[in-house]
Design a protein around this motif. Structure first.
Motif, mmCIF file in Angstrom:
data_model
loop_
_atom_site.group_PDB
_atom_site.id
_atom_site.type_symbol
_atom_site.label_atom_id
_atom_site.label_comp_id
_atom_site.label_asym_id
_atom_site.label_seq_id
_atom_site.Cartn_x
_atom_site.Cartn_y
_atom_site.Cartn_z
ATOM 1 N N UNK A 266 0.858 -1.185 0.000
ATOM 2 C CA UNK A 266 0.000 0.000 0.000
ATOM 3 C C UNK A 266 0.890 1.229 0.000
ATOM 4 N N UNK A 267 0.820 1.979 -1.060
ATOM 5 C CA UNK A 267 1.688 3.138 -1.253
ATOM 6 C C UNK A 267 0.957 4.419 -0.833
ATOM 7 N N UNK A 268 1.713 5.414 -0.480
ATOM 8 C CA UNK A 268 1.182 6.743 -0.147
ATOM 9 C C UNK A 268 0.166 6.710 0.985
ATOM 10 N N UNK A 269 0.545 6.070 2.077
ATOM 11 C CA UNK A 269 -0.319 6.069 3.254
ATOM 12 C C UNK A 269 -0.056 7.352 4.035
ATOM 13 N N UNK A 270 -1.102 8.135 4.252
ATOM 14 C CA UNK A 270 -0.936 9.392 4.978
ATOM 15 C C UNK A 270 -0.759 9.104 6.463
ATOM 16 N N UNK A 271 0.058 9.910 7.124
ATOM 17 C CA UNK A 271 0.287 9.656 8.554
ATOM 18 C C UNK A 271 -0.947 9.998 9.380
ATOM 19 N N UNK A 272 -1.087 9.288 10.479
ATOM 20 C CA UNK A 272 -2.123 9.631 11.463
ATOM 21 C C UNK A 272 -1.581 10.817 12.246
ATOM 22 N N UNK A 273 -2.280 11.950 12.195
ATOM 23 C CA UNK A 273 -1.734 13.132 12.874
ATOM 24 C C UNK A 273 -1.918 13.059 14.381
ATOM 25 N N UNK B 19 -4.366 21.254 8.516
ATOM 26 C CA UNK B 19 -4.435 20.106 9.422
ATOM 27 C C UNK B 19 -5.771 19.376 9.245
ATOM 28 N N UNK B 20 -6.835 20.173 9.102
ATOM 29 C CA UNK B 20 -8.152 19.562 8.878
ATOM 30 C C UNK B 20 -8.166 18.744 7.590
ATOM 31 N N UNK B 21 -7.578 19.310 6.559
ATOM 32 C CA UNK B 21 -7.514 18.606 5.277
ATOM 33 C C UNK B 21 -6.740 17.288 5.442
ATOM 34 N N UNK B 22 -5.614 17.378 6.166
ATOM 35 C CA UNK B 22 -4.791 16.178 6.370
ATOM 36 C C UNK B 22 -5.568 15.108 7.129
ATOM 37 N N UNK B 23 -6.286 15.537 8.147
ATOM 38 C CA UNK B 23 -7.056 14.569 8.951
ATOM 39 C C UNK B 23 -8.161 13.940 8.102
ATOM 40 N N UNK B 24 -8.874 14.797 7.349
ATOM 41 C CA UNK B 24 -9.994 14.290 6.556
ATOM 42 C C UNK B 24 -9.511 13.357 5.443
ATOM 43 N N UNK B 25 -8.386 13.708 4.831
ATOM 44 C CA UNK B 25 -7.849 12.856 3.762
ATOM 45 C C UNK B 25 -7.451 11.494 4.320
ATOM 46 N N UNK B 26 -6.799 11.544 5.456
ATOM 47 C CA UNK B 26 -6.392 10.294 6.101
ATOM 48 C C UNK B 26 -7.633 9.452 6.417
ATOM 49 N N UNK B 27 -8.665 10.112 6.946
ATOM 50 C CA UNK B 27 -9.851 9.385 7.386
ATOM 51 C C UNK B 27 -10.592 8.744 6.210
ATOM 52 N N UNK B 28 -10.739 9.497 5.116
ATOM 53 C CA UNK B 28 -11.486 8.925 3.999
ATOM 54 C C UNK B 28 -10.718 7.767 3.376
ATOM 55 N N UNK B 29 -9.397 7.799 3.489
ATOM 56 C CA UNK B 29 -8.602 6.699 2.943
ATOM 57 C C UNK B 29 -8.608 5.474 3.849
ATOM 58 N N UNK B 30 -8.819 5.732 5.132
ATOM 59 C CA UNK B 30 -8.795 4.645 6.098
ATOM 60 C C UNK B 30 -9.869 3.598 5.787
ATOM 61 N N UNK B 31 -11.007 4.103 5.350
ATOM 62 C CA UNK B 31 -12.130 3.246 4.982
ATOM 63 C C UNK B 31 -11.689 2.215 3.925
ATOM 64 N N UNK B 32 -10.908 2.671 2.963
ATOM 65 C CA UNK B 32 -10.460 1.769 1.885
ATOM 66 C C UNK B 32 -9.389 0.805 2.384
ATOM 67 N N UNK B 33 -8.542 1.315 3.292
ATOM 68 C CA UNK B 33 -7.543 0.427 3.893
ATOM 69 C C UNK B 33 -8.233 -0.710 4.643
ATOM 70 N N UNK B 34 -9.283 -0.356 5.354
ATOM 71 C CA UNK B 34 -10.005 -1.373 6.122
ATOM 72 C C UNK B 34 -10.649 -2.390 5.192
ATOM 73 N N UNK B 35 -11.200 -1.905 4.113
ATOM 74 C CA UNK B 35 -11.823 -2.818 3.163
ATOM 75 C C UNK B 35 -10.766 -3.771 2.579
ATOM 76 N N UNK B 36 -9.602 -3.227 2.288
ATOM 77 C CA UNK B 36 -8.515 -4.048 1.769
ATOM 78 C C UNK B 36 -8.131 -5.134 2.777
ATOM 79 N N UNK B 37 -8.030 -4.718 4.036
ATOM 80 C CA UNK B 37 -7.660 -5.681 5.088
ATOM 81 C C UNK B 37 -8.717 -6.777 5.223
ATOM 82 N N UNK B 38 -9.986 -6.373 5.086
ATOM 83 C CA UNK B 38 -11.068 -7.351 5.231
ATOM 84 C C UNK B 38 -11.090 -8.341 4.077
ATOM 85 N N UNK B 39 -10.772 -7.869 2.877
ATOM 86 C CA UNK B 39 -10.989 -8.680 1.688
ATOM 87 C C UNK B 39 -9.758 -9.457 1.226
ATOM 88 N N UNK B 40 -8.583 -8.966 1.589
ATOM 89 C CA UNK B 40 -7.365 -9.588 1.061
ATOM 90 C C UNK B 40 -6.523 -10.120 2.206
#
Lengths: 319, 394
Positions: free
Chosen positions: A222-229, A265-286
């Protein structure tokens, strides 16, 4: 984790367009070379993206060493065919290879899988040479076609085997299929980003690879994972700081730029959060081992970026 | 590039005056979203009947548009979906997804001389390979389908999201290549030995074709070659129809009513490919209408004040936190300030890089539009409408 990923002979790297497939392939090559492997990197699309990662100029069909232990080559199906004919068939009309190559190029365009077999054939040949100690490399890393096309490419040996009943090509496909299906030799690795389409394509490809290919799956990167602030407490604190009464104090203490910093900072948090959903889906499915590479807040491409990716990869691989 | 006489070139003008807009760009830059957003912009602001043709099977796009799955047949986006997003559509928006296999089947049925030949082609084991595995077949059929839809005259504007190809401009060559393919001497050469005296039969080689078959037989076997020849003998019966059609498709792509929009992000690799696109399009005399810079970072990240504040947060967080009244946990406050200062600086690095790339742009069409990155992902028509707002500012 896959401790023995670098001990294989063929690492195929694929992923949806735009996820950083070439960067990861280059990073893998660098890690491998730092751990004593001699590596050949094959740029299948021959767009020069791999060469850019090493700032290596133009790369052709003939491998060229660009760093100690790292050689690059660009796939060229016509050259691959010429090499095959030269090595395998004692053809008397070798001087007329020009029109012949054109004719076969035409068949390649028309008949399914011919172009693919010339690509995967060359790759397998290099792998076999390396296993048998005749090549200058221990490991072949392939910057492969994108997810949509890679199944056809890797399955070409089997597909041709089905279509062509006899002939040397038939015999050739058998050893290729064997190499490609040996988990000690080959691993198909998928690069993704934590975004919807790349994740969906990864899930889809894992399913298709298992159903249609005998090629063993390696890792998902998984490339370009944004840091958890923030931790949860810190996030509450952030909300307090960004709220009007404190924000005003901050602005008068620090200056008019404070809101811009808060917004970022808000943008960074929101971007991280919306991507987290997809990371979780990846973890669940693969269920494959997964490596995470951080988003690089760097201004550089080329060797510097490749080095940063290699460093992160080595960390994730426990090296 | 044909420079328009008027000064106020805008995407709005393109959407209002062109009949076909072909959206291209490298993978992952957001082509599909931009195409859909352009469709929404046209349907809500300009009216008329607008169709978005996508090749992307993203279920999410169908959901976002409020249509129940997007198929090979055009579906209307219900007005209710617009209203739910707080928009009043002036025109009608339709969406269709290109199904390569279905489109090919339809094509064969149309061009084959009779149904028996059509069936033979459709049932040949090479056919599936040609239409699904043969990569450029997607390109050809996409362009062919565009032509067909355009000919019906049902739409004022058709926006096409191009297929993700290995070489992103392949689709431009697809019609010509398909014509060349059917008309080519090579195809005749390949099939001639099997077609002697007007009849099909056992292979007879002449001096010209013998060397080819000597090698080809040894490579892939004569049975396989015969299969191929069989297939193309049938396929050749569609020659006239295909060639005529390919020419018409190519003409349409060069027509004044057609324009191209290139989408890219401000990242090195996609941008370089985007630029290569623009260059190629102009060189080949296609109309390059607009360049969309997608998912750019906010301009705030360039602010000098922002940078100064971020720096102070990073270097001096404790003393800043100590000045704040009403905050008990000054240590926690200091930690958060340092974090957000660092995060600002991180993103600013990327934003500056984007800006440098923007300034290096050489092949700029008259219309260059910025679409910023959104914190939340685009998941509904409202989200697409936000992009539309940037494509066509009021």
């Amino acid at each position: 984790m896959e401790p023995n990923l670098l001990d294989r002979r063929l690492l195929v790297v694929t992923g949806k367009g735009g996820v950083g497939k070439s960067t990861v392939a280059a990073g893998l090559a660098l890690v491998a070379s730092q751990h004593g492997k001699r590596v050949l990197v094959v740029d299948v699309d021959a767009k020069g993206t791999i060469a850019d990662r090493f700032e290596a100029g133009t790369i052709g069909f003939k491998p060229r060493e660009v760093l100690p232990g790292i050689s690059l080559m660009a796939m060229d199906t016509e050259a691959s065919l010429a090499e095959y004919i030269r090595l395998n068939l004692k053809v008397p009309i070798i001087g007329r290879l020009g029109p012949l190559a054109r004719a076969l190029d035409f068949v390649a365009t028309a008949a399914p899988g011919v172009r693919e077999i010339l690509t995967i054939g060359k790759i397998c040949w290099e792998v076999r040479e390396s296993i048998e100690g005749r090549a200058d490399w221990d490991l072949v890393i392939v910057d492969a076609a994108a997810t949509g096309h890679v199944v056809a490419q890797l399955g070409a040996a089997d597909a041709i085997g089905e279509l062509v009943a006899v002939g040397p090509v038939r015999g050739q496909t058998e050893w290729m299929s064997e190499l490609l299906s040996d988990p000690a030799v080959t691993a198909l690795n998928i690069v993704t980003t934590p975004e919807e389409m790349p994740v969906e394509e990864t899930i889809d490809l894992v399913g298709r690879a298992r159903a249609e290919l005998k090629v063993p799956l390696g890792v998902v990167i998984v490339n370009r994972v944004l840091p958890e602030l923030f931790t949860r407490d810190d996030e509450a604190m952030f909300e307090t700081l960004a709220d009007a009464p404190v924000l005003d104090q901050l602005a008068s203490a620090v200056g008019p730029g404070v809101p811009a910093v808060m917004d970022a900072a808000r943008l960074a948090v929101a971007m991280r959060r919306s991507r987290l959903e997809h990371l979780n889906r990846l973890r669940d499915e693969v269920d494959l081992p997964t490596l995470y590479l951080p988003y690089l807040f760097a201004r550089s491409q080329g060797r510097r970026e490749t080095a940063m990716v290699a460093h992160a990869l080595a960390g994730e691989m426990g090296l | 590039m044909t420079a328009p006489a008027h000064a106020a070139a805008s995407l709005e003008r393109l959407l209002a005056t062109k009949e076909i807009i072909i959206i291209c760009g490298s993978g992952g830059v957001g082509k599909t979203s931009v195409a859909a957003a352009a469709g929404i912009a046209a349907a809500t602001r300009l009216g008329g009947k607008v169709l978005v043709v996508t090749v992307d099977p993203a279920k999410r796009l169908a959901d976002a548009l409020g249509v129940d799955g997007i198929g090979n047949v055009e579906r209307r986006v219900p007005d209710a979906a617009f209203r739910k997003a707080g928009i009043e559509p002036r025109g009608e928006l339709y969406a269709a997804m290109l199904d390569t296999k279905q489109s090919w089947d339809a094509l064969v049925m149309r061009h084959a001389p009779d149904e028996a030949t059509a069936r033979q082609i459709l049932d040949n084991r090479l056919y599936d390979g040609l239409t699904s595995r043969f990569v450029q077949s997607h390109d050809y059929v996409a362009m062919e389908r565009l032509f067909e839809i355009h000919q019906t005259g049902k739409y004022d504007l058709i926006i096409v999201d191009t297929p993700p190809t290995r070489n992103a401009l392949d689709f431009l060559d697809a019609p010509a290549r398909m014509a060349e393919f059917f008309g080519g001497r090579l195809l005749r050469w390949l099939t001639a030995p099997y077609r002697v005296g007007g009849r099909r039969g056992a292979r007879i080689l002449n001096v010209a074709s013998r060397p080819f078959y000597q090698v080809a037989d040894r490579l892939i076997g004569s049975q396989f070659l015969q299969d191929i020849a069989e297939f193309f003998l049938n396929f050749q019966s569609m020659y006239d129809g295909f060639v005529e059609r390919s020419r018409a498709v190519e003409q349409l792509l060069r027509d004044k009513r057609t324009t191209f929009g290139v989408v890219t992000t401000l990242e090195d690799a996609p941008l370089r490919e985007g630029e290569r696109f623009c260059e190629e399009l102009v060189k080949r005399n296609y109309h390059l209408g607009a360049l969309v810079l997608n998912k750019t970072l906010p301009q705030d990240l360039f602010s000098r004040d922002g940078a100064a504040a971020a720096k102070q947060f990073c270097t001096d967080s404790s003393s800043v936190a100590a000045t704040l009244s009403g905050i008990a946990d000054t240590e926690g406050a200091a930690r958060v300030l340092a974090t957000i200062g660092g995060s600002f600086e991180n993103f600013a690095v990327v934003a500056h890089r984007e800006n440098e790339l923007r300034q290096e742009l050489t092949h700029q069409p008259d219309v260059v539009v910025d679409v910023p990155t959104f914190a939340d992902e685009i998941a509904d028509l409202g989200g697409l409408a936000r992009i539309a707002g940037y494509l066509m500012p009021s």
